[in-house]
Motif scaffolding. Structure first.
Motif, short mmCIF file in Angstrom:
data_model
loop_
_atom_site.label_atom_id
_atom_site.label_comp_id
_atom_site.label_asym_id
_atom_site.label_seq_id
_atom_site.Cartn_x
_atom_site.Cartn_y
_atom_site.Cartn_z
N TRP A 1 -26.85 -17.35 -1.99
CA TRP A 1 -26.07 -17.78 -0.82
C TRP A 1 -26.77 -18.91 -0.09
CZ3 TRP A 1 -21.35 -16.22 -1.05
CH2 TRP A 1 -21.04 -14.99 -1.64
N CYS B 1 -11.59 -23.78 9.13
CA CYS B 1 -11.98 -22.40 8.82
C CYS B 1 -10.85 -21.64 8.11
CB CYS B 1 -12.42 -21.66 10.07
SG CYS B 1 -14.01 -22.23 10.72
N LEU C 1 -10.66 -23.01 4.56
CA LEU C 1 -11.81 -22.50 3.82
C LEU C 1 -11.60 -21.03 3.45
CD1 LEU C 1 -14.69 -22.70 2.70
CD2 LEU C 1 -15.51 -22.21 5.01
N ILE D 1 -13.81 -22.03 -3.36
CA ILE D 1 -15.09 -21.92 -2.67
C ILE D 1 -15.42 -20.45 -2.46
CG2 ILE D 1 -16.38 -22.52 -0.59
CD1 ILE D 1 -14.47 -24.92 -0.26
N LYS E 1 -17.21 -17.69 -0.70
CA LYS E 1 -17.83 -17.57 0.62
C LYS E 1 -18.01 -16.10 0.99
CE LYS E 1 -13.27 -18.17 1.18
NZ LYS E 1 -12.61 -18.61 -0.03
N LYS E 2 -19.00 -15.88 1.85
CA LYS E 2 -19.28 -14.52 2.32
C LYS E 2 -18.94 -14.39 3.80
CE LYS E 2 -22.99 -11.15 1.92
NZ LYS E 2 -24.38 -10.96 1.49
N VAL F 1 -17.49 -16.73 7.39
CA VAL F 1 -16.95 -17.93 8.02
C VAL F 1 -16.83 -17.61 9.51
CG1 VAL F 1 -15.00 -19.53 8.18
CG2 VAL F 1 -15.64 -18.57 5.96
N LEU G 1 -21.37 -20.89 8.24
CA LEU G 1 -20.83 -20.44 6.96
C LEU G 1 -21.93 -19.89 6.07
CD1 LEU G 1 -18.89 -23.74 6.20
CD2 LEU G 1 -18.03 -21.77 7.47
N VAL H 1 -21.96 -19.66 2.00
CA VAL H 1 -21.22 -19.95 0.78
C VAL H 1 -22.17 -19.87 -0.42
CG1 VAL H 1 -19.54 -21.43 1.94
CG2 VAL H 1 -21.57 -22.44 0.95
N SER I 1 -20.73 -23.52 -4.87
CA SER I 1 -19.55 -23.97 -4.13
C SER I 1 -19.85 -25.07 -3.12
CB SER I 1 -18.92 -22.78 -3.39
OG SER I 1 -18.45 -21.82 -4.30
N LEU J 1 -17.17 -27.51 -0.96
CA LEU J 1 -17.27 -27.38 0.50
C LEU J 1 -17.46 -28.75 1.14
CD1 LEU J 1 -17.53 -25.67 3.09
CD2 LEU J 1 -20.00 -25.65 2.67
#
Length: 109
Positions: free
Chosen positions: A16, A33, A36, A42, A44-45, A47, A74, A76, A80, A84
């Motif tokens: 990450w 956001c 995203l 992308i 992501k964990k 946002v 973020l 990510v 990614s 991004l």
């Protein structure tokens, strides 16, 4: 012996990257956001959208962020980062802080 417990990963493990993106306008930040969050390209964990006056409440973080701009914090996956960056350019934002998984320091989240 008898196996009583198994641990099976349900998702791939990602390295990450913590990223802070700055925007001049709060509505642009929220649209970024949302886009995203809806993006499948992308990984992501987290946002998090933060309005302009929030940064003084985080004095211990030294991320070099501008106090007069709105920010997205973020998390990510490292693969990614290129998509991004394209999304950030599309919305007119600027990346102000990046911390890879292998770098030392305090994580954003």
């Amino acid at each position: 012996g008898i196996i009583t417990e198994l641990e099976i990963p349900l998702a791939p493990a990602w390295p990450w990257t913590d990223v802070a993106v700055a925007f001049d306008d709060f509505m642009t930040l929220t649209r970024f956001c949302l886009k995203l969050g809806e993006s499948d390209a992308i990984v992501k964990k987290d946002v998090c959208a933060l309005a302009q006056p929030i940064l003084p409440y985080f004095p211990e973080t030294d991320m070099g962020l501008s106090p007069d701009r709105h920010h997205a914090l973020l998390m990510v996956a490292q693969p990614s980062m290129e998509p991004l960056q394209q999304l950030v350019r599309e919305f007119g934002g600027s990346i102000g802080y990046v911390k890879d998984a292998d770098q030392k320091g305090t994580p954003i989240f």
